[in-house]
Design a protein around this motif. Structure first.
Motif, mmCIF file in Angstrom:
data_model
loop_
_atom_site.group_PDB
_atom_site.id
_atom_site.type_symbol
_atom_site.label_atom_id
_atom_site.label_comp_id
_atom_site.label_asym_id
_atom_site.label_seq_id
_atom_site.Cartn_x
_atom_site.Cartn_y
_atom_site.Cartn_z
ATOM 1 N N ASN A 1 0.815 -1.221 0.000
ATOM 2 C CA ASN A 1 0.000 0.000 0.000
ATOM 3 C C ASN A 1 0.846 1.269 0.000
ATOM 4 O O ASN A 1 0.316 2.383 0.133
ATOM 5 C CB ASN A 1 -0.951 0.012 1.201
ATOM 6 N N TYR A 2 2.165 1.125 -0.150
ATOM 7 C CA TYR A 2 3.049 2.290 -0.206
ATOM 8 C C TYR A 2 2.978 2.887 -1.606
ATOM 9 O O TYR A 2 3.150 2.188 -2.606
ATOM 10 C CB TYR A 2 4.481 1.873 0.124
ATOM 11 N N SER A 3 2.742 4.196 -1.699
ATOM 12 C CA SER A 3 2.509 4.832 -2.993
ATOM 13 C C SER A 3 3.463 5.999 -3.210
ATOM 14 O O SER A 3 4.201 6.414 -2.299
ATOM 15 C CB SER A 3 1.074 5.340 -3.086
ATOM 16 N N GLU A 4 3.411 6.554 -4.407
ATOM 17 C CA GLU A 4 4.237 7.712 -4.733
ATOM 18 C C GLU A 4 3.846 8.916 -3.883
ATOM 19 O O GLU A 4 4.683 9.738 -3.545
ATOM 20 C CB GLU A 4 4.118 8.039 -6.217
ATOM 21 N N GLN A 5 2.572 8.991 -3.536
ATOM 22 C CA GLN A 5 2.123 10.097 -2.675
ATOM 23 C C GLN A 5 2.752 9.986 -1.285
ATOM 24 O O GLN A 5 3.135 11.000 -0.684
ATOM 25 C CB GLN A 5 0.586 10.090 -2.540
#
Length: 418
Positions: free
Chosen positions: A395-399
């Motif tokens: 669930n780690y994102s660019e945001q």
């Protein structure tokens, strides 16, 4: 050819996806005395890949992020090639941008590659013929200790934060070991990749080629190093301005000889770490000098490269970077001595070397890898990913990654700890 697999390897693979530190420990116990050990190396590399997914873009990595993030649909290969001398990372970043792959995969990918290739470089050296090498059975304990030492020697966070230099360094070390053990073609490919990643590898490649034609005896390494150290200021200021290719000479003079990178740091923390690092390098060199065997080809390069590092002594940063390469080579070499008892005449020397490797591994791991990078580890919360399943990274994102930018200044420093 069928790949050999230790009976602990399936458990190591499973653990790497649940409790990564457990998978890492088992991977050292899974090393095969007669195999190529690709799977254990893969598990060790995966440990760093998952750990580095959430690394904050500090230092040089922040500047590389800004450059790559600026690429858009209108950016072409020719734009990158005309702007940079060493283009590999930028081309990689450009391709990732086109494929919508987040930037944080770049340090994770290269961190994993660095780990795999340095371990493979040591394995390559074990395949080289050597005078004085004993034919007795290699114990699993020795095998695990030597690979753990090489693994600990890799200052992974520092190399990833200086990603172009760090990757080029490992590419070059791997290339040299390939030349003498496996494939000259593979050596050529990785030399090219190293040159395209960081221009400083031009010097290493020139010394490597010179070592194929000129031989320096081990006993002359120290006096030659002193001679080159005394010659440094005159030599660099005479040679670099004459190098006109792609402006490398002027760039090196302005940044590394007459610029800010030439100065010696004056803060106590940096000085303390430098003393520990170079003391380990010096001790490794002493053990190398007192071992009597020879690893064909590899020792020729090492014996010439160590003195050549001191040609750069007028620049603290440049000499430090090349000495780092020399220290990795020395670590690999003395691990080879211990693994095969090459050129070791006494049990006392062997015991002393074993104890030194334990101290070397622990100091490298705890002081150089962890203590010096405590801010990076703390800011990214990287500690927890040593024992947290990589599944939680999905669930780690660019945001999430871009949230780091609020706490980093333009020079790449964590604002809370400037």
């Amino acid at each position: 050819m069928m790949m050999r697999m230790n009976k602990l390897m399936p458990l190591s693979l499973a653990m790497s996806m649940t409790i990564p530190i457990g998978g890492l420990i088992l991977s050292f116990l899974s090393l095969d005395k007669k195999g190529m050990n690709r799977l254990p190396f893969l598990v060790m590399s995966m440990f760093y890949f998952f750990l580095l997914i959430k690394i904050p873009p500090l230092g040089d990595l922040y500047r590389r992020y800004l450059e790559i993030h600026a690429y858009g649909p209108g950016t072409h290969f020719s734009d990158i090639a005309s702007a940079h001398t060493d283009i590999l990372l930028y081309v990689n970043g450009w391709i990732f941008q086109l494929l919508n792959i987040p930037f944080f995969f770049i340090p994770a990918f290269y961190g994993g590659v660095m780990c795999y290739l340095l371990l493979a470089a040591f394995r390559n050296v074990t395949l080289i013929d050597s005078s004085g090498r004993e034919n007795r059975e290699v114990s699993s304990t020795r095998l695990a200790l030597t690979y753990f030492t090489v693994f600990s020697a890799l200052n992974i966070l520092n190399l990833v934060l200086g990603i172009r230099y760090g990757t080029a360094l490992v590419f070059m070390i791997y290339a040299v070991t390939c030349y003498f053990s496996r494939s000259k073609l593979r050596c050529g490919v990785f030399v090219l990749l190293a040159l395209l990643m960081h221009f400083s590898m031009v010097f290493v490649s020139l010394v490597f080629v010179a070592s194929l034609f000129f031989k320096v005896e081990k006993k002359f390494v120290l006096p030659l190093s002193i001679f080159f150290w005394l010659l440094s200021s005159v030599a660099l200021r005479s040679i670099l301005p004459s190098i006109g290719f792609m402006g490398i000479g002027d760039y090196a003079m302005g940044g590394y000889v007459d610029g800010s990178f030439s100065a010696t740091p004056n803060d106590s923390n940096t000085i303390m770490v430098a003393i520990i690092t170079r003391s380990l390098g010096l001790a490794s060199f002493v053990f190398y000098l007192f071992s009597k065997g020879e690893v064909k080809g590899f020792d020729r390069f090492l014996n010439l490269f160590i003195p050549c590092c001191f040609i750069m002594s007028v620049s603290y940063t440049a000499m430090g970077r090349y000495l780092n390469i020399a220290q990795y080579l020395l670590a690999i070499r003395i691990c080879y001595v211990y693994l095969f008892s090459t050129g070791v005449d006494s049990a006392k020397f062997r015991l002393l070397l074993r104890n030194y490797l334990v101290v070397f591994a622990l100091l490298s791991l705890l002081i150089i890898n962890i203590y010096t990078q405590r801010r990076t580890l703390t800011m990214g919360g990287l500690w927890s990913y040593a024992w947290t399943s990589p599944v939680f990274l999905l669930n780690y994102s660019e945001q999430d990654f871009e949230k780091y930018l609020n706490d980093i200044d333009y020079d790449g420093y964590w604002i809370k700890h400037r």
